[in-house]
Motif scaffolding. Structure first.
Motif, PDB file in Angstrom:
ATOM      1  N   ASP A 170       0.832  -1.209   0.000  1.00  0.00           N
ATOM      2  CA  ASP A 170       0.000   0.000   0.000  1.00  0.00           C
ATOM      3  C   ASP A 170       0.863   1.253   0.000  1.00  0.00           C
ATOM      4  O   ASP A 170       0.553   2.234  -0.677  1.00  0.00           O
ATOM      5  CB  ASP A 170      -0.930   0.019   1.217  1.00  0.00           C
ATOM      6  CG  ASP A 170      -2.096  -0.941   1.061  1.00  0.00           C
ATOM      7  OD1 ASP A 170      -2.395  -1.341  -0.082  1.00  0.00           O
ATOM      8  OD2 ASP A 170      -2.706  -1.295   2.093  1.00  0.00           O
ATOM      9  N   TRP A 171       1.955   1.224   0.762  1.00  0.00           N
ATOM     10  CA  TRP A 171       2.851   2.379   0.826  1.00  0.00           C
ATOM     11  C   TRP A 171       3.553   2.611  -0.514  1.00  0.00           C
ATOM     12  O   TRP A 171       3.707   3.736  -0.965  1.00  0.00           O
ATOM     13  CB  TRP A 171       3.868   2.178   1.944  1.00  0.00           C
ATOM     14  CG  TRP A 171       4.778   3.336   2.124  1.00  0.00           C
ATOM     15  CD1 TRP A 171       4.504   4.508   2.739  1.00  0.00           C
ATOM     16  CD2 TRP A 171       6.139   3.423   1.674  1.00  0.00           C
ATOM     17  NE1 TRP A 171       5.606   5.327   2.704  1.00  0.00           N
ATOM     18  CE2 TRP A 171       6.620   4.684   2.055  1.00  0.00           C
ATOM     19  CE3 TRP A 171       6.979   2.558   0.998  1.00  0.00           C
ATOM     20  CZ2 TRP A 171       7.913   5.106   1.767  1.00  0.00           C
ATOM     21  CZ3 TRP A 171       8.265   2.974   0.718  1.00  0.00           C
ATOM     22  CH2 TRP A 171       8.718   4.237   1.104  1.00  0.00           C
ATOM     23  N   LEU A 172       3.965   1.521  -1.171  1.00  0.00           N
ATOM     24  CA  LEU A 172       4.672   1.639  -2.454  1.00  0.00           C
ATOM     25  C   LEU A 172       3.729   2.030  -3.596  1.00  0.00           C
ATOM     26  O   LEU A 172       4.157   2.672  -4.556  1.00  0.00           O
ATOM     27  CB  LEU A 172       5.360   0.319  -2.801  1.00  0.00           C
ATOM     28  CG  LEU A 172       6.583  -0.045  -1.974  1.00  0.00           C
ATOM     29  CD1 LEU A 172       6.998  -1.478  -2.244  1.00  0.00           C
ATOM     30  CD2 LEU A 172       7.727   0.908  -2.266  1.00  0.00           C
ATOM     31  N   ALA A 173       2.467   1.635  -3.500  1.00  0.00           N
ATOM     32  CA  ALA A 173       1.532   1.863  -4.604  1.00  0.00           C
ATOM     33  C   ALA A 173       0.492   2.917  -4.262  1.00  0.00           C
ATOM     34  O   ALA A 173      -0.581   2.934  -4.850  1.00  0.00           O
ATOM     35  CB  ALA A 173       0.853   0.551  -4.969  1.00  0.00           C
ATOM     36  N   TRP A 174       0.797   3.824  -3.360  1.00  0.00           N
ATOM     37  CA  TRP A 174      -0.187   4.834  -2.955  1.00  0.00           C
ATOM     38  C   TRP A 174      -0.625   5.691  -4.133  1.00  0.00           C
ATOM     39  O   TRP A 174      -1.760   6.110  -4.222  1.00  0.00           O
ATOM     40  CB  TRP A 174       0.365   5.714  -1.838  1.00  0.00           C
ATOM     41  CG  TRP A 174       1.548   6.527  -2.256  1.00  0.00           C
ATOM     42  CD1 TRP A 174       2.848   6.155  -2.160  1.00  0.00           C
ATOM     43  CD2 TRP A 174       1.544   7.815  -2.866  1.00  0.00           C
ATOM     44  NE1 TRP A 174       3.667   7.129  -2.685  1.00  0.00           N
ATOM     45  CE2 TRP A 174       2.891   8.173  -3.119  1.00  0.00           C
ATOM     46  CE3 TRP A 174       0.543   8.717  -3.231  1.00  0.00           C
ATOM     47  CZ2 TRP A 174       3.248   9.364  -3.717  1.00  0.00           C
ATOM     48  CZ3 TRP A 174       0.908   9.909  -3.819  1.00  0.00           C
ATOM     49  CH2 TRP A 174       2.242  10.228  -4.049  1.00  0.00           C
ATOM     50  N   TRP A 175       0.250   5.937  -5.063  1.00  0.00           N
ATOM     51  CA  TRP A 175      -0.058   6.814  -6.186  1.00  0.00           C
ATOM     52  C   TRP A 175      -0.917   6.128  -7.240  1.00  0.00           C
ATOM     53  O   TRP A 175      -1.487   6.800  -8.101  1.00  0.00           O
ATOM     54  CB  TRP A 175       1.231   7.336  -6.810  1.00  0.00           C
ATOM     55  CG  TRP A 175       2.161   6.267  -7.283  1.00  0.00           C
ATOM     56  CD1 TRP A 175       3.142   5.659  -6.557  1.00  0.00           C
ATOM     57  CD2 TRP A 175       2.199   5.669  -8.574  1.00  0.00           C
ATOM     58  NE1 TRP A 175       3.791   4.724  -7.312  1.00  0.00           N
ATOM     59  CE2 TRP A 175       3.225   4.718  -8.561  1.00  0.00           C
ATOM     60  CE3 TRP A 175       1.464   5.851  -9.739  1.00  0.00           C
ATOM     61  CZ2 TRP A 175       3.540   3.936  -9.658  1.00  0.00           C
ATOM     62  CZ3 TRP A 175       1.788   5.082 -10.833  1.00  0.00           C
ATOM     63  CH2 TRP A 175       2.812   4.139 -10.788  1.00  0.00           C
ATOM     64  N   ALA A 176      -1.021   4.809  -7.190  1.00  0.00           N
ATOM     65  CA  ALA A 176      -1.782   4.093  -8.205  1.00  0.00           C
ATOM     66  C   ALA A 176      -3.040   3.452  -7.645  1.00  0.00           C
ATOM     67  O   ALA A 176      -3.657   2.634  -8.320  1.00  0.00           O
ATOM     68  CB  ALA A 176      -0.899   3.022  -8.838  1.00  0.00           C
ATOM     69  N   GLN A 177      -3.413   3.797  -6.433  1.00  0.00           N
ATOM     70  CA  GLN A 177      -4.609   3.200  -5.838  1.00  0.00           C
ATOM     71  C   GLN A 177      -5.847   3.612  -6.617  1.00  0.00           C
ATOM     72  O   GLN A 177      -6.058   4.776  -6.909  1.00  0.00           O
ATOM     73  CB  GLN A 177      -4.742   3.614  -4.369  1.00  0.00           C
ATOM     74  CG  GLN A 177      -3.679   3.022  -3.478  1.00  0.00           C
ATOM     75  CD  GLN A 177      -3.723   1.514  -3.443  1.00  0.00           C
ATOM     76  OE1 GLN A 177      -4.777   0.917  -3.322  1.00  0.00           O
ATOM     77  NE2 GLN A 177      -2.560   0.898  -3.554  1.00  0.00           N
TER      78      GLN A 177
END
Length: 117
Positions: A73-80
């Motif tokens: 979730d932290w690594l993909a926050w921008w693609a949620q």
């Protein structure tokens, strides 16, 4: 007489005796490139691991699964929620797979650019 060497074949005093700076610079650049590749691979690996754990319906209360989910979730926050689909598995695969692919492309692209320099 145009030859200024005292004796041909011997090292003069004004020549450097330590290794050339370009060799040290290449080594440092290569280490930086390897570090960037490692970070990109680790980030993509964690995102891929979360996709696999989600698709295999792993126990969400397990400490390891929680760690992988929180990190993903932290690594993909921008693609949620870029992709909103009815199928939950496909939504997770696309929303976490896109950042994984981007990390790999950008990380390895930067590393290859550093290795060429």
């Amino acid at each position: 007489m145009s030859n200024i060497d005292p004796v041909p074949g011997y090292q003069t005093y004004n020549q450097p005796s330590r290794p050339d700076r370009s060799v040290r610079h290449q080594t440092a650049t290569r280490r930086t490139a390897i570090t960037i590749c490692t970070i990109a691979d680790t980030a993509a690996g964690l995102l891929g691991l979360w996709i696999v754990l989600f698709l295999l319906d792993a126990n969400q209360t397990n400490v390891f699964v929680e760690f992988v989910r929180d990190t993903a979730d932290w690594l993909a926050w921008w693609a949620q929620d870029i992709f909103t689909m009815n199928t939950e598995g496909l939504r997770v695969a696309l929303n976490y797979g896109l950042p994984a692919a981007m990390y790999l492309l950008i990380g390895h692209g930067i590393a290859s650019r550093l290795n060429r320099a």
